[in-house]
Design an enzyme around this catalytic site. Structure first.
Site, PDB file in Angstrom:
ATOM      1  N   HIS A   1       0.826  -1.206   0.000  1.00  0.00           N
ATOM      2  CA  HIS A   1       0.000   0.000   0.000  1.00  0.00           C
ATOM      3  C   HIS A   1       0.862   1.259   0.000  1.00  0.00           C
ATOM      4  O   HIS A   1       0.595   2.219  -0.726  1.00  0.00           O
ATOM      5  CB  HIS A   1      -0.903   0.030   1.239  1.00  0.00           C
ATOM      6  CG  HIS A   1      -1.882  -1.093   1.324  1.00  0.00           C
ATOM      7  ND1 HIS A   1      -1.765  -2.107   2.246  1.00  0.00           N
ATOM      8  CD2 HIS A   1      -3.010  -1.353   0.617  1.00  0.00           C
ATOM      9  CE1 HIS A   1      -2.765  -2.948   2.107  1.00  0.00           C
ATOM     10  NE2 HIS A   1      -3.538  -2.519   1.119  1.00  0.00           N
TER      11      HIS A   1
ATOM     12  N   SER B   1       0.158  -9.165   1.311  1.00  0.00           N
ATOM     13  CA  SER B   1      -1.295  -9.177   1.410  1.00  0.00           C
ATOM     14  C   SER B   1      -1.685  -9.103   2.874  1.00  0.00           C
ATOM     15  O   SER B   1      -1.013  -9.698   3.736  1.00  0.00           O
ATOM     16  CB  SER B   1      -1.873 -10.463   0.801  1.00  0.00           C
ATOM     17  OG  SER B   1      -3.251 -10.598   1.099  1.00  0.00           O
TER      18      SER B   1
END
Length: 288
Positions: free
Chosen positions: A34, A182
């Site tokens: 991210h 993830s």
């Protein structure tokens, strides 16, 4: 950095931003993947807005919505350090108020792969992202290649609905051993985490076989299956070798091809992908 929860607060904060605005949509529990999107947005835009919203409409009835990891305080600290201008963390009532009944459906490219396995998933994704776009009015929106089908679906939505924004797709960020980052990796125990590396190993095998001159999808898939068969903790849901634009399966690779997969490691469902015929530094730089 402003943290806003309502649409009114968002609109007021957005009006203060002059120049180009980049949006990074997330479901929170942020990791380096991210942050790589945030950094890319900061490099190419005057301002960065990050949304944090665990979207209930993209989870199926048996999926992990309630258990999906959340840590807003940690997320906010990471985003402040990264120089984000606005964090928009709406509640479910803000995004889907009582009586809500409008959804967006993209047709053909949602019927295969993840869409075939999770029939309601993309209707939820396209709807929430459309609402994010409408609320933030970004010039650019940043997404990761790990969710390859999502990128195809959202790009089609942006084109078909005439959104005046640019979709920016950024490379997959991986651990040193190759596992794609993830939020769901936190579900894995020690043995499962070790076994999960077979995902990236199988993709490297596909790239190596392709580089050797093989163009048959069946042969490449068989080589990948051999690696998965040796991992008792891993169960393959699908392995696809498809056109990267239409997501239709190809038998013979005569242009770029998207190799994607979904597997269960224990009870945790993981996805990963690579594009044959295109440099993939995240995999090519790893040792066999």
């Amino acid at each position: 950095m402003e943290i806003v929860r309502t649409l009114e607060e968002l609109h007021a904060a957005r009006k203060k931003l002059e120049g180009t605005v980049g949006l990074v949509p997330t479901m929170g529990f942020l990791h380096a993947g991210h942050i790589s999107l945030v950094k890319k947005a900061a490099e190419t835009c005057s301002h960065v807005v990050v949304s944090i919203f665990v979207n209930p409409t993209q989870f199926g009835p048996t999926e992990d919505f309630a258990a999906y990891p959340r840590d807003l305080d940690k997320d906010v600290a990471l985003l402040k350090e990264a120089g984000v201008d606005i964090v928009w963390a709406p509640t479910e009532d803000v995004m889907y108020p009582a009586g809500y009944q409008t959804y967006i459906t993209v047709e053909d490219v949602t019927r295969v792969l993840e869409g075939a396995m999770r029939p309601t998933h993309f209707k939820g994704v396209t709807t929430v992202v459309a609402k994010l776009f409408n609320a933030v009015q970004p010039d650019k929106a940043f997404f990761g290649q790990k969710d390859a089908q999502q990128v195809v679906v959202l790009s089609r939505m942006v084109k078909d609905l005439n959104y005046n924004l640019e979709m920016v797709v950024c490379p997959i960020v991986r651990e040193q051993d190759g596992l794609a980052l993830s939020s769901r990796n936190t579900y894995l125990d020690t043995a499962q985490r070790k076994a999960a590396v077979v995902l990236s190993r199988s993709l490297r095998k596909a790239r190596a076989v392709f580089a050797s001159g093989e163009r048959s999808s069946r042969v490449i898939r068989a080589e990948m299956d051999t690696l998965f068969a040796a991992e008792p903790l891993v169960k393959v849901q699908y392995i696809s070798i498809a056109d990267p634009d239409t997501l239709q399966e190809v038998e013979k690779i005569d242009r770029l091809a998207l190799v994607s997969m979904a597997v269960y490691v224990g009870k945790t469902r993981l996805i990963d992908n690579t594009i044959l015929g295109k440099i993939d530094t995240g995999l090519d730089d790893l040792h066999p």
